[in-house]
Design an enzyme around this catalytic site. Structure first.
Site, PDB file in Angstrom:
ATOM      1  N   ASP A 250       0.953  -1.189   0.072  1.00  0.00           N
ATOM      2  CA  ASP A 250      -0.030  -0.036  -0.081  1.00  0.00           C
ATOM      3  C   ASP A 250       0.900   1.340   0.227  1.00  0.00           C
ATOM      4  O   ASP A 250       1.977   1.526   0.671  1.00  0.00           O
ATOM      5  CB  ASP A 250      -0.892  -0.066   1.160  1.00  0.00           C
ATOM      6  CG  ASP A 250      -2.020   1.085   1.061  1.00  0.00           C
ATOM      7  OD1 ASP A 250      -1.826   2.281   0.883  1.00  0.00           O
ATOM      8  OD2 ASP A 250      -3.300   0.509   1.380  1.00  0.00           O
TER       9      ASP A 250
ATOM     10  N   ARG B  96       0.246   4.072   1.035  1.00  0.00           N
ATOM     11  CA  ARG B  96       0.064   4.927   1.927  1.00  0.00           C
ATOM     12  C   ARG B  96       1.211   4.653   3.441  1.00  0.00           C
ATOM     13  O   ARG B  96       1.085   5.358   4.510  1.00  0.00           O
ATOM     14  CB  ARG B  96      -1.450   5.143   2.557  1.00  0.00           C
ATOM     15  CG  ARG B  96      -2.258   5.521   1.428  1.00  0.00           C
ATOM     16  CD  ARG B  96      -3.804   5.346   1.721  1.00  0.00           C
ATOM     17  NE  ARG B  96      -3.952   3.685   1.890  1.00  0.00           N
ATOM     18  CZ  ARG B  96      -5.354   3.313   2.193  1.00  0.00           C
ATOM     19  NH1 ARG B  96      -6.325   3.970   2.375  1.00  0.00           N
ATOM     20  NH2 ARG B  96      -5.212   1.996   2.044  1.00  0.00           N
TER      21      ARG B  96
ATOM     22  N   HIS C 161      -1.966  -2.723   8.557  1.00  0.00           N
ATOM     23  CA  HIS C 161      -2.410  -1.610   8.550  1.00  0.00           C
ATOM     24  C   HIS C 161      -3.971  -1.345   8.491  1.00  0.00           C
ATOM     25  O   HIS C 161      -4.645  -2.257   7.958  1.00  0.00           O
ATOM     26  CB  HIS C 161      -1.570  -0.476   7.526  1.00  0.00           C
ATOM     27  CG  HIS C 161      -2.179  -0.764   6.298  1.00  0.00           C
ATOM     28  ND1 HIS C 161      -3.078  -0.309   5.325  1.00  0.00           N
ATOM     29  CD2 HIS C 161      -1.726  -1.674   5.400  1.00  0.00           C
ATOM     30  CE1 HIS C 161      -3.185  -0.577   4.194  1.00  0.00           C
ATOM     31  NE2 HIS C 161      -2.345  -1.501   3.944  1.00  0.00           N
TER      32      HIS C 161
END
Length: 204
Positions: free
Chosen positions: A41, A43, A98
């Site tokens: 990911d 992010r 996450h």
């Protein structure tokens, strides 16, 4: 792409000169202290959220921070784990899940992945994670995803222990495994407390 290229130019012009001594050392030295296994990911950037310098983390990023168990053929994840533990001698391995993970969201919601056969096949490495969540409280929506994210960290830690290099280092007490969950929206994180089996606020 132009923005990415411009970013590299800024790094070369503004950042690299301020850390030239560090990069000169890194040109001939590779001694990371920890292996960080996180999600692909965009992010979740391991070096950013841990505030580590270049050379301090050996990083593996996979969709869903999944770690295939040993014995399913040679692959890049297994090779990287073996190299980090047996050659680089990292002392710690962190498996970090996450919030709002796309892979875990797909599993939690039962998304139709027939059009994504490679993704569907890869996510089978989270079958044990989903089984853990299914056997627990009957949750739905974001709560179910959050529970699956945590159960997935536990399952991937178990998979990690099947790798011979990891098993050997654990017996020799040269390696410690850690489970983390990072929350994107708050910038906070939880860690697995081995004694209780629960996730608690991350402390140093």
């Amino acid at each position: 792409m132009n923005e990415i290229a411009a970013g590299f130019q800024r790094f070369s012009r503004d950042v690299f000169p301020t850390q030239a001594a560090l990069f000169k050392k890194l040109a001939t030295t590779h001694q990371p202290t920890a292996l960080f296994i996180g999600c692909s990911d965009a992010r979740v950037v391991p070096e950013l959220i841990t505030q580590t310098d270049p050379g301090e983390l050996f990083v593996i990023r996979t969709a869903g921070n999944l770690v295939p168990p040993h014995g399913q053929g040679a692959d890049g994840v297994a090779a990287s784990i073996e190299y980090a533990v047996s050659v680089l001698g990292v002392a710690d391995v962190i498996v970090c899940g996450h919030s709002a993970c796309g892979a875990m969201t797909a599993l939690a919601s039962g998304s139709d992945l027939t059009g994504l056969p490679a993704v569907a096949g890869w996510l089978h490495h989270a079958d044990a994670s989903k089984a853990r969540t299914d056997a627990g409280e009957h949750l739905a929506g974001p709560d179910r995803v959050a529970a699956l994210v945590r159960d997935n960290v536990l399952a991937q830690l178990a998979n990690l222990k099947t790798h011979p290099s990891v098993a050997k280092a654990l017996v020799q007490q040269k390696l410690t495994l850690h489970g983390w969950v990072y929350d994107i929206g708050t910038g906070s994180a939880e860690m697995l407390d081995v004694d209780s089996g629960r996730f608690v606020a991350l402390t140093s």
